[in-house]
Design an enzyme around this catalytic site. Structure first.
Site, short mmCIF file in Angstrom:
data_model
loop_
_atom_site.label_atom_id
_atom_site.label_comp_id
_atom_site.label_asym_id
_atom_site.label_seq_id
_atom_site.Cartn_x
_atom_site.Cartn_y
_atom_site.Cartn_z
N LYS A 247 -0.94 4.41 -12.48
CA LYS A 247 -1.15 3.64 -13.71
C LYS A 247 -0.05 3.92 -14.74
O LYS A 247 0.33 3.05 -15.52
CB LYS A 247 -2.54 3.92 -14.28
CG LYS A 247 -3.66 3.31 -13.43
CD LYS A 247 -3.47 1.82 -13.22
CE LYS A 247 -4.62 1.18 -12.48
NZ LYS A 247 -4.44 -0.29 -12.33
N VAL B 169 -15.53 0.75 -17.46
CA VAL B 169 -16.31 -0.47 -17.24
C VAL B 169 -17.05 -0.30 -15.91
O VAL B 169 -16.43 -0.32 -14.84
CB VAL B 169 -15.39 -1.72 -17.18
CG1 VAL B 169 -16.22 -2.98 -16.95
CG2 VAL B 169 -14.57 -1.84 -18.47
N TYR C 57 -3.88 8.54 -9.06
CA TYR C 57 -4.29 7.36 -9.84
C TYR C 57 -3.55 7.32 -11.18
O TYR C 57 -3.03 6.28 -11.59
CB TYR C 57 -5.80 7.38 -10.06
CG TYR C 57 -6.30 6.28 -10.95
CD1 TYR C 57 -6.29 4.95 -10.51
CD2 TYR C 57 -6.79 6.55 -12.22
CE1 TYR C 57 -6.76 3.94 -11.33
CE2 TYR C 57 -7.26 5.53 -13.04
CZ TYR C 57 -7.24 4.23 -12.59
OH TYR C 57 -7.69 3.22 -13.40
N ASN D 170 -4.73 -7.03 -11.02
CA ASN D 170 -5.91 -6.22 -11.27
C ASN D 170 -6.35 -5.40 -10.05
O ASN D 170 -7.39 -4.77 -10.08
CB ASN D 170 -7.06 -7.13 -11.73
CG ASN D 170 -8.26 -6.36 -12.21
OD1 ASN D 170 -8.14 -5.33 -12.86
ND2 ASN D 170 -9.44 -6.84 -11.88
N THR E 197 -18.33 -1.55 -13.25
CA THR E 197 -18.49 -2.65 -12.31
C THR E 197 -19.07 -2.12 -11.00
O THR E 197 -19.15 -0.91 -10.78
CB THR E 197 -17.14 -3.32 -12.02
OG1 THR E 197 -16.27 -2.35 -11.43
CG2 THR E 197 -16.52 -3.88 -13.29
N VAL F 223 -2.98 -7.47 -1.01
CA VAL F 223 -1.88 -7.57 -1.98
C VAL F 223 -0.77 -6.56 -1.72
O VAL F 223 0.31 -6.66 -2.28
CB VAL F 223 -2.39 -7.42 -3.44
CG1 VAL F 223 -3.27 -8.61 -3.82
CG2 VAL F 223 -3.11 -6.10 -3.64
N SER G 197 -4.32 1.94 -17.35
CA SER G 197 -5.51 2.77 -17.56
C SER G 197 -5.21 3.85 -18.59
O SER G 197 -4.06 4.31 -18.68
CB SER G 197 -5.89 3.45 -16.24
OG SER G 197 -6.87 4.46 -16.45
#
Length: 197
Positions: free
Chosen positions: A107, A136, A103, A39, A138, A13, A90
């Site tokens: 965000k 989360v 990061y 995402n 994942t 992307v 975030s």
């Protein structure tokens, strides 16, 4: 289970031409594009003074520039359907997080870009919102955060639990649905109350 189908499409992307090609191919195959969810993120944690140029460039390319490329590529299609874009920000955009300076900056930029896009693209009939997920665990996230890190995140979440992919999917489903037809420029926290704790 409801008779739908999903196709996986692999691309970088951060590569603008690859994004344009992929979006146009999807639109041609399906006949329309109703929603785009940004995402993707490439994350490396570490002290600010230790961040090298390649790491910073990749985080910016995947986390921020890709949002711009996806919007540019999908806009001609979304205008035809009065479609929408959902970005993923975030809590780190507004809360200091150890080892997450780049990061957090990415965000924060995504949040700011969401507001700007909602104004500019809303006038063209395209809604833009964002979700702001809490922790989360994942598979990809667990590669960066260990059990102790997730326990710390759970302890700081007023609902007393971590999020699930289904929690986020429900929020995104709402934002792309007709129920959110008048929702534009909103950052929807899906974080168990982390931002208010």
């Amino acid at each position: 289970a409801d008779g739908g189908a999903a196709d996986a499409l692999a691309l970088d992307v951060a590569d603008r031409s690859a994004v344009v090609e992929a979006i146009d191919a999807v639109a041609e195959r399906l006949g329309r594009i109703d929603a785009v969810v940004n995402n993707a993120m490439w994350i490396r944690y570490g002290a600010l003074e230790e961040m090298d140029e390649a790491t910073v460039d990749r985080m910016l390319a995947v986390g921020l520039k890709a949002v711009v490329w996806m919007a540019q590529a999908s806009l001609p299609h979304l205008r035809r359907t009065s479609g929408c874009i959902v970005n993923v920000s975030s809590p780190a955009a507004v809360r200091a997080t150890a080892g997450a300076a780049i990061y957090s900056a990415v965000k924060g930029a995504v949040s700011s870009l969401t507001w700007q896009m909602s104004n500019e693209l809303g006038a063209q009939g395209v809604r833009v919102n964002a979700v702001v997920p809490g922790a989360v665990p994942t598979e990809g996230a667990r590669a960066l955060v260990d059990d102790a890190g997730y326990e710390l995140r759970r302890a700081h979440t007023p609902l007393g639990r971590l999020g699930t992919p289904e929690d986020l999917a429900g929020a995104v489903s709402f934002l792309v649905s007709e129920d959110a037809a008048f929702v534009n420029g909103h950052l929807l926290a899906v974080d168990g109350g982390l931002l208010v704790s």
